[in-house]
Design a protein around this motif. Sequence first.
Motif, short mmCIF file in Angstrom:
data_model
loop_
_atom_site.label_atom_id
_atom_site.label_comp_id
_atom_site.label_asym_id
_atom_site.label_seq_id
_atom_site.Cartn_x
_atom_site.Cartn_y
_atom_site.Cartn_z
N PRO A 256 0.72 -1.24 0.12
CA PRO A 256 -0.01 -0.07 -0.02
C PRO A 256 0.87 1.53 -0.05
N GLN A 257 2.08 1.31 0.60
CA GLN A 257 2.71 2.66 0.95
C GLN A 257 3.56 2.93 -0.62
N TYR A 258 3.37 1.96 -1.58
CA TYR A 258 3.88 2.05 -3.02
C TYR A 258 3.03 2.45 -4.10
N ARG A 259 1.76 2.36 -3.70
CA ARG A 259 0.60 2.36 -4.50
C ARG A 259 0.72 3.81 -5.33
N GLY A 260 0.03 3.79 -6.40
CA GLY A 260 0.20 5.20 -7.05
C GLY A 260 1.37 5.35 -7.77
N ARG A 261 2.30 4.70 -8.09
CA ARG A 261 3.48 4.56 -8.59
C ARG A 261 3.60 3.95 -10.17
N GLN A 262 2.48 3.43 -10.29
CA GLN A 262 2.40 2.51 -11.67
C GLN A 262 3.28 1.03 -11.51
N ILE A 263 3.49 0.84 -10.56
CA ILE A 263 4.46 -0.54 -10.31
C ILE A 263 3.43 -1.87 -10.69
N ALA A 264 2.29 -1.76 -10.46
CA ALA A 264 1.39 -3.02 -10.85
C ALA A 264 1.18 -2.89 -12.42
N GLN A 265 1.01 -1.75 -13.00
CA GLN A 265 1.05 -1.66 -14.48
C GLN A 265 2.34 -2.20 -14.97
N GLN A 266 3.46 -1.85 -14.31
CA GLN A 266 4.59 -2.29 -15.10
C GLN A 266 4.85 -3.98 -14.83
N LEU A 267 4.36 -4.33 -13.75
CA LEU A 267 4.37 -5.82 -13.56
C LEU A 267 3.40 -6.38 -14.70
N ILE A 268 2.41 -6.15 -14.75
CA ILE A 268 1.59 -6.68 -15.83
C ILE A 268 2.34 -6.61 -17.34
N LYS A 269 2.83 -5.38 -17.49
CA LYS A 269 3.49 -5.30 -18.64
C LYS A 269 4.53 -6.43 -18.91
N ALA A 270 5.34 -6.61 -17.88
CA ALA A 270 6.28 -7.71 -17.75
C ALA A 270 5.90 -9.00 -18.30
N VAL A 271 4.67 -9.23 -17.67
CA VAL A 271 3.96 -10.58 -18.09
C VAL A 271 3.52 -10.48 -19.64
N VAL A 272 3.08 -9.59 -20.03
CA VAL A 272 2.66 -9.32 -21.43
C VAL A 272 3.81 -9.39 -22.32
N ASP A 273 4.93 -8.53 -22.02
CA ASP A 273 5.91 -8.54 -23.08
C ASP A 273 6.80 -10.16 -22.92
N LYS A 274 6.56 -11.04 -21.88
CA LYS A 274 7.23 -12.21 -21.98
C LYS A 274 6.14 -13.23 -22.66
N ALA A 275 4.83 -12.97 -22.57
CA ALA A 275 3.87 -13.73 -23.52
C ALA A 275 4.13 -13.23 -25.00
N VAL A 276 4.03 -12.13 -25.24
CA VAL A 276 4.54 -11.77 -26.70
C VAL A 276 5.62 -12.65 -27.18
N GLY A 277 6.81 -12.45 -26.51
CA GLY A 277 7.95 -12.92 -26.74
C GLY A 277 8.07 -14.40 -27.00
N ASP A 278 7.34 -15.04 -26.19
CA ASP A 278 7.13 -16.56 -26.35
C ASP A 278 5.85 -17.02 -26.96
N HIS A 279 5.45 -15.88 -27.88
CA HIS A 279 4.14 -16.28 -28.60
C HIS A 279 3.15 -16.98 -27.90
N LYS A 280 2.82 -16.56 -26.85
CA LYS A 280 1.54 -17.01 -26.07
C LYS A 280 0.54 -16.22 -25.91
N GLN A 281 -0.84 -16.56 -25.50
CA GLN A 281 -1.83 -15.59 -25.00
C GLN A 281 -1.89 -15.61 -23.57
#
Length: 92
Positions: free
Chosen positions: A42-67
């Motif tokens: 909670p003390q780190y919310r509002g810093r777009q950390i969760a968005q960056q984490l989701i993007k990391a999974v998305v980038d991995k999926a794209v790189g691995d040709h997954k959905q």
Amino acid sequence: MEIKEGKNRFYVTDAAGHEIGEVTYSAVRDSVLSIDHTVVDPQYRGRQIAQQLIKAVVDKAVGDHKQIIPACSYAKAQFARVKDYQQIEFKG
């Protein structure tokens, strides 16, 4: 803050090395990942950390040709907001 990759997860630590956020995923099929859980201290919310984490999974999926199945509520919200993510969302 640097995003680090672990087994079926990405996470972020603070300067002292304490984990402050993570996203977990699992393989549903050979070509499909499910984002199961996203959390940020909670003390780190509002810093777009969760968005960056989701993007990391998305980038991995794209790189691995997954959905992705955005199973957790935060991932669902991000996939609804970010049009590019919808292209790799598993609809099956």
